[in-house]
Design a protein around this motif. Structure first.
Motif, PDB file in Angstrom:
ATOM      1  N   ASN A 187      42.846  43.438  48.872  1.00 39.69           N
ATOM      2  CA  ASN A 187      41.640  43.801  48.113  1.00 39.69           C
ATOM      3  C   ASN A 187      41.280  42.713  47.108  1.00 39.69           C
ATOM      4  OD1 ASN A 187      41.377  46.259  49.451  1.00 39.69           O
ATOM      5  ND2 ASN A 187      42.609  47.373  47.934  1.00 39.69           N
ATOM      6  N   ILE A 188      42.288  42.159  46.456  1.00 37.53           N
ATOM      7  CA  ILE A 188      42.068  41.082  45.481  1.00 37.53           C
ATOM      8  C   ILE A 188      41.458  39.867  46.166  1.00 37.53           C
ATOM      9  CG2 ILE A 188      43.247  39.415  43.975  1.00 37.53           C
ATOM     10  CD1 ILE A 188      45.287  41.714  43.371  1.00 37.53           C
ATOM     11  N   TYR A 189      42.017  39.501  47.330  1.00 37.77           N
ATOM     12  CA  TYR A 189      41.488  38.354  48.068  1.00 37.77           C
ATOM     13  C   TYR A 189      40.003  38.560  48.375  1.00 37.77           C
ATOM     14  CZ  TYR A 189      46.406  37.139  49.024  1.00 37.77           C
ATOM     15  OH  TYR A 189      47.735  36.810  48.913  1.00 37.77           O
ATOM     16  N   ALA A 190      39.667  39.757  48.831  1.00 42.18           N
ATOM     17  CA  ALA A 190      38.275  40.040  49.204  1.00 42.18           C
ATOM     18  C   ALA A 190      37.355  39.952  47.987  1.00 42.18           C
ATOM     19  CB  ALA A 190      38.183  41.421  49.847  1.00 42.18           C
ATOM     20  N   LYS A 191      37.802  40.480  46.861  1.00 43.36           N
ATOM     21  CA  LYS A 191      36.972  40.490  45.661  1.00 43.36           C
ATOM     22  C   LYS A 191      36.795  39.094  45.069  1.00 43.36           C
ATOM     23  CE  LYS A 191      37.918  45.254  44.222  1.00 43.36           C
ATOM     24  NZ  LYS A 191      38.481  46.126  43.150  1.00 43.36           N
TER      25      LYS A 191
END
Length: 216
Positions: A187-191
Motif C-alpha cells: 500500500n505504501i509503495y502504491a501511495k
C-alpha cells in the motif's frame, strides 16, 4: 474637474531614517500628503486623534507602546483611520495579533515602491491588502488540514523500514504478522509511487512524511 483630495498619511516607525525615507517617497507623489510622523505607538495614537489621517502606516516593533497595542487603542477610541502595517516580520506571532487588533493590511518593508503606494490607496478605500507571504499564512490557518497520505499503521511500518528493520523485525515490533507488514508495504509503495523499500523511504523523506532522525 477638481483633483481628488490627497490621501492623508501618518507614518509611525521608531527609526528616523525609515520615517524620512517613507515621508520623502510619499511627499513626492501629489496623491498623498504626509500629515505627521510618530516614533512610537503612543505618539501614533495621539497624532491620529489630532491630525485625522486617512491611513496610518504602522511599524510593529517600537519602544513603549508597540504597533499592535497602538492598533488596539485606535480601534478602542473609534479612530476612522485605516491602519496599514509595514514591518519586517511575517511570522504568526506578529501577523495574527495585528490583524485581530484591526489592521486593514499587512505589508513587509521589502515591498516595491509601487506596491506600497497601491497598498496605501487600497487601505484608504477600506480595502484589505496583504503581502503574499502573509496571505499564505492566513490561508494555512483557515484551510482544513490535508488528509494524511499514509495511515498511522503504514507510517509505523515505514518508520521501522527506514530504521533498517526487516519485515520480520517490523512485525515483531508492531505485534502484527509478517504478511500484514508486506500488505502495508504494498500500500505504501502504491501511495508513494515507489517500487521498493529504498525508493519508498526516499519518497517519504522528500515529501516530509519522514524527517531526518526518524527512527523507531
Amino acid at each position: 474637474m477638481n483633483a481628488p483630495a490627497p490621501i492623508r498619511l501618518l507614518i509611525a516607525d521608531d527609526h528616523p531614517v525609515v520615517r524620512d525615507g517613507l515621508s520623502g517617497m510619499f511627499a513626492a507623489d501629489p496623491a498623498f500628503e504626509v500629515v505627521g510622523e510618530a516614533a512610537d505607538g503612543a505618539e501614533a495614537v495621539r497624532l491620529a486623534g489630532s491630525l485625522e489621517p486617512d491611513v496610518v502606516l504602522m511599524d510593529l516593533r517600537m519602544p513603549g507602546m508597540d504597533g499592535v497595542a497602538a492598533i488596539t487603542e485606535l480601534a478602542r477610541t473609534g479612530s476612522p483611520a485605516r491602519v496599514l502595517v509595514l514591518t519586517t516580520y511575517d511570522s504568526d506571532s506578529y501577523v495574527l495579533p495585528a490583524i485581530a487588533a484591526g489592521a486593514t493590511g499587512y505589508l513587509l518593508k521589502d515591498a516595491p515602491r509601487d506596491e506600497l503606494l497601491r497598498a496605501v490607496r487600497a487601505a484608504a478605500n477600506h480595502e484589505a491588502v496583504l503581502a503574499p507571504s502573509v496571505a499564505a499564512r492566513l490561508m494555512d490557518r483557515v484551510r482544513p488540514p490535508a488528509p494524511a497520505l499514509l495511515t498511522p499503521r503504514e507510517h509505523e511500518v515505514l518508520t521501522w523500514v527506514a530504521a533498517g528493520a526487516t519485515n520480520r523485525e517490523a512485525a515483531a515490533r508492531l505485534l502484527i504478522s509478517e504478511a500484514t507488514v508486506k500488505t502495508h508495504l504494498l500500500n505504501i509503495y502504491a501511495k508513494l509511487g515507489a517500487n521498493d523499500r529504498a525508493s519508498a523511504v526516499a519518497a517519504a523523506f522528500t515529501r516530509g512524511i519522514l524527517t531526518p532522525g526518524t527512527g523507531a
